[in-house]
Design an enzyme around this catalytic site. Structure first.
Site, PDB file in Angstrom:
ATOM      1  N   TRP A 250     -76.157  79.921 -87.568  1.00  0.00           N
ATOM      2  CA  TRP A 250     -75.663  78.855 -86.689  1.00  0.00           C
ATOM      3  C   TRP A 250     -75.672  79.287 -85.228  1.00  0.00           C
ATOM      4  CZ3 TRP A 250     -76.333  75.022 -89.774  1.00  0.00           C
ATOM      5  CH2 TRP A 250     -76.031  75.140 -91.137  1.00  0.00           C
TER       6      TRP A 250
ATOM      7  N   GLU B 208     -67.913  81.000-101.405  1.00  0.00           N
ATOM      8  CA  GLU B 208     -68.453  81.919-100.397  1.00  0.00           C
ATOM      9  C   GLU B 208     -67.443  83.019-100.137  1.00  0.00           C
ATOM     10  OE1 GLU B 208     -69.701  80.313 -96.579  1.00  0.00           O
ATOM     11  OE2 GLU B 208     -70.767  78.675 -97.567  1.00  0.00           O
TER      12      GLU B 208
ATOM     13  N   HIS C  15     -74.454  70.720 -96.361  1.00  0.00           N
ATOM     14  CA  HIS C  15     -74.084  71.951 -95.667  1.00  0.00           C
ATOM     15  C   HIS C  15     -74.473  71.792 -94.188  1.00  0.00           C
ATOM     16  CE1 HIS C  15     -73.041  76.380 -96.493  1.00  0.00           C
ATOM     17  NE2 HIS C  15     -73.131  76.275 -95.175  1.00  0.00           N
TER      18      HIS C  15
ATOM     19  N   TYR D   2     -63.140  84.295 -95.997  1.00  0.00           N
ATOM     20  CA  TYR D   2     -63.679  85.463 -95.318  1.00  0.00           C
ATOM     21  C   TYR D   2     -62.618  86.384 -94.731  1.00  0.00           C
ATOM     22  CZ  TYR D   2     -68.299  83.270 -95.515  1.00  0.00           C
ATOM     23  OH  TYR D   2     -69.464  82.708 -95.952  1.00  0.00           O
TER      24      TYR D   2
ATOM     25  N   ARG E  24     -76.242  79.497-105.469  1.00  0.00           N
ATOM     26  CA  ARG E  24     -75.719  78.357-104.701  1.00  0.00           C
ATOM     27  C   ARG E  24     -76.623  78.115-103.493  1.00  0.00           C
ATOM     28  NH1 ARG E  24     -71.085  77.803-100.426  1.00  0.00           N
ATOM     29  NH2 ARG E  24     -71.216  75.552-100.163  1.00  0.00           N
TER      30      ARG E  24
ATOM     31  N   GLU F  44     -67.257  72.847 -96.483  1.00  0.00           N
ATOM     32  CA  GLU F  44     -66.352  73.028 -95.356  1.00  0.00           C
ATOM     33  C   GLU F  44     -66.226  71.806 -94.463  1.00  0.00           C
ATOM     34  OE1 GLU F  44     -67.550  76.585 -93.345  1.00  0.00           O
ATOM     35  OE2 GLU F  44     -67.136  77.854 -95.063  1.00  0.00           O
TER      36      GLU F  44
ATOM     37  N   ASN G 235     -64.260  78.876 -99.813  1.00  0.00           N
ATOM     38  CA  ASN G 235     -65.005  79.782 -98.946  1.00  0.00           C
ATOM     39  C   ASN G 235     -63.972  80.598 -98.185  1.00  0.00           C
ATOM     40  OD1 ASN G 235     -67.152  78.242 -99.802  1.00  0.00           O
ATOM     41  ND2 ASN G 235     -67.779  77.571 -97.772  1.00  0.00           N
TER      42      ASN G 235
HETATM   43  C1  PNW Z   1     -69.327  79.669 -93.436  1.00  0.00           C
HETATM   44  N1  PNW Z   1     -63.493  80.658 -90.804  1.00  0.00           N
HETATM   45  O1  PNW Z   1     -68.566  79.092 -92.409  1.00  0.00           O
HETATM   46  C2  PNW Z   1     -70.528  78.777 -93.661  1.00  0.00           C
HETATM   47  O2  PNW Z   1     -70.367  77.976 -94.804  1.00  0.00           O
HETATM   48  C3  PNW Z   1     -71.845  79.478 -93.707  1.00  0.00           C
HETATM   49  O3  PNW Z   1     -72.906  78.567 -93.522  1.00  0.00           O
HETATM   50  C4  PNW Z   1     -71.872  80.590 -92.702  1.00  0.00           C
HETATM   51  O4  PNW Z   1     -73.118  81.198 -92.585  1.00  0.00           O
HETATM   52  C5  PNW Z   1     -70.810  81.584 -93.103  1.00  0.00           C
HETATM   53  O5  PNW Z   1     -69.554  80.982 -93.126  1.00  0.00           O
HETATM   54  C6  PNW Z   1     -70.721  82.783 -92.186  1.00  0.00           C
HETATM   55  O6  PNW Z   1     -70.256  82.402 -90.928  1.00  0.00           O
HETATM   56  C7  PNW Z   1     -67.312  79.561 -92.059  1.00  0.00           C
HETATM   57  O7  PNW Z   1     -62.827  79.888 -90.129  1.00  0.00           O
HETATM   58  C8  PNW Z   1     -66.570  78.780 -91.205  1.00  0.00           C
HETATM   59  O8  PNW Z   1     -63.019  81.773 -91.102  1.00  0.00           O
HETATM   60  C9  PNW Z   1     -65.313  79.127 -90.806  1.00  0.00           C
HETATM   61  C10 PNW Z   1     -64.767  80.298 -91.235  1.00  0.00           C
HETATM   62  C11 PNW Z   1     -65.464  81.089 -92.101  1.00  0.00           C
HETATM   63  C12 PNW Z   1     -66.738  80.723 -92.503  1.00  0.00           C
END
Ligand code: PNW
Length: 481
Positions: free
Chosen positions: A428, A377, A127, A311, A83, A172, A309
């Site tokens: 970022w 992600e 992106h 996390y 990706r 996102e 995505n």
């Molecule tokens: C992603 N949250 O953003 C992005 O798509 C990537 O480009 C970035 O490098 C990656 O996370 C790591 O930070 C996120 O709110 C934005 O939990 C928000 C969140 C998680 C990831």
């Protein structure tokens, strides 16, 4: 709820998509060569005091020149897909109009190299690196932005669509509308969100009408959705956690995958608050005449899969906000925090909560009629970039196993999993301090060598086995050169 059950030893469905991901601005470098136009992130990082240590994406991993190193790294992971994202201003320097052939050539070369390695592209159109020329015309707030995006999508489908079978329109939109360039409290946020949904839907309908029959691909969107645990058993706190999910995920998922409209709790909250605040219509701008066509025809059902995505998780309680505070945050009337027992990472916002992902997948299954989902992600940061990255192995082991349980035990339709990120890159506003890579990048060397971390070997084994074998200890991935 905070303790992981034992691992499930089982395999993923055949033809499961295994991928790793990057994005253009985070890896490519070559920000001003071969006719590329500037993006909003090129502008943003040139202002002092914005990004940690004044870091920029001007060189990053230099993948514009070193993409073969990326393909080699991907090959060693055994992934079926890569990706990556296309830089809009690299192929259209002004966002619309004149096409930049060297930019097209770059992505053709990358796709050709992937083909040699037998890796399929999964391509994100947007992106976050909006052409600065479009930002100068109002960016995501300009009512024409959906048409600009459609023109860009048409170029990409035309140029690359014979080889790309999985497209992600937007990465996102929640970040773009709310966290990215702050479009202003509580009004512009929803206006940008509205235009993002329209842009996505126009690109989808264009593909459906003009490209799908011949190219046979799928088009989806990647939404970032956290999981929110209620902070207590009180009904008010359970409602607050549900509200947080709707404001984060439902905002974009409900128009596209659900009823076609914004979630009812958003309409209610924002409508009530807007009235109390003296606005003559809801800041969410729902139910206006101009909005009806997209609600009815364009947006509902405008995706072949839901990209997620994911996390982390948080705990959420009900907390009425000050009515004079006009903002997306305050509209939600809640407060979120982390359980201090959760393991941390290299990013303050990322706590290791693998059980949250399984809950989230079940919630999405129930709310949106069990759509096809691809994890677009999932990953974990540290700040050291060390090769013996046991924390990342722990993270992947438990998150991926929760995906497996969601599929095998809960009947969720997940057809792919993507590890963020292939390599350490420009994170970022955190610059190069927060490292998400399966591969370490030595940013002090001009050759920017990529070196596999232990987690790269761990993931390669999981992909090789298409799941979890009972005789697979997690400490068996030594650093060897
Ligand atoms: C992603 N949250 O953003 C992005 O798509 C990537 O480009 C970035 O490098 C990656 O996370 C790591 O930070 C996120 O709110 C934005 O939990 C928000 C969140 C998680 C990831």
């Amino acid at each position: 709820i905070f303790v992981d059950e034992p691992l499930l030893y089982d395999t993923f469905p055949p033809d499961f998509i295994w991928a790793s991901a990057t994005s253009a601005h985070q890896i490519e470098g070559a920000w001003n060569v071969d006719g590329k136009g500037p993006s909003i992130w090129d502008t943003y990082t040139s202002q002092p005091g914005i990004v940690a240590e004044g870091a920029t994406g001007q060189t990053a991993c230099n993948s514009y020149y070193f993409y073969q190193k990326d393909v080699d790294a991907l090959k060693s992971l055994n992934v079926s897909h890569y990706r990556f994202s296309i830089s809009w201003p690299r192929v259209l320097p002004n966002g619309i109009g004149q096409v930049n052939q060297p930019g097209i050539d770059y992505y053709k070369n990358l796709i050709a190299a992937l083909k040699v390695a037998n890796i399929q592209p999964m391509v994100t159109l947007y992106h976050w690196d909006l052409p600065q020329a479009l930002e100068d015309m109002g960016g995501w707030l300009n009512a024409s932005v959906a048409d600009w995006f459609e023109e860009y999508a048409r170029l990409c489908f035309t140029q690359f669509g014979d080889d790309v079978k999985i497209w992600v329109t937007l990465n996102e939109p929640w970040i773009t509308a709310w966290q990215g360039p702050k479009y202003g409290p509580g009004t512009y946020t929803y206006q940008a969100g509205h235009n993002l949904i329209l842009a996505h839907a126009k690109a989808y309908r264009l593909y459906e009408s003009t490209f799908k029959a011949s190219q046979q691909g799928k088009v989806g969107i990647a939404l970032n959705v956290n999981w929110f645990f209620p902070g207590s058993d009180l009904i008010a706190d359970k409602d607050a956690a549900e509200r947080a999910l709707q404001f984060m995920g439902g905002w974009f998922a409900n128009p596209i995958f659900g009823s076609g409209d914004y979630p009812s709790i958003m309409k209610l909250k924002i409508g009530e608050k807007s009235a109390q605040q003296g606005f003559n219509q809801s800041r969410l701008q729902e139910n206006t005449a101009e909005q009806k066509p997209w609600q009815k025809l364009l947006v509902p059902g405008s995706a072949d899969f839901l990209g997620i995505n994911h996390y982390t998780s948080s705990l959420t309680v009900n907390q009425p906000s000050n009515i004079n505070d006009v903002s997306y945050e305050s509209d939600q009337d809640l407060y979120s925090y982390y359980d201090p027992s959760w393991y941390g990472s290299g990013s303050p916002w990322l706590k290791i909560t693998p059980f949250g992902l399984r809950n989230l997948l079940g919630w999405l299954r129930d709310k949106f009629n069990n759509p096809e989902m691809i994890i677009t992600e999932n990953g974990c940061s540290d700040t050291a970039g060390n090769l013996d990255d046991m924390l990342r192995i722990y993270y992947y082991k438990h998150y991926i196993n929760n995906v497996l349980k969601a599929i095998k035990t809960d009947g969720v339709k997940v057809s792919g999993y993507t590890a963020w990120s292939l390599m350490d890159n420009f994170e970022w506003r955190a610059g190069y301090n927060e490292k998400f890579g399966l591969f370490n990048v030595d940013f002090s060397s001009p050759e920017l060598p990529r070196t596999a971390k232990a987690s790269a070997r761990y993931i390669a084994q999981i992909i090789h086995d298409n799941g979890f074998r009972s005789d697979q200890p997690c400490n068996n991935y030594p650093i060897s050169k």
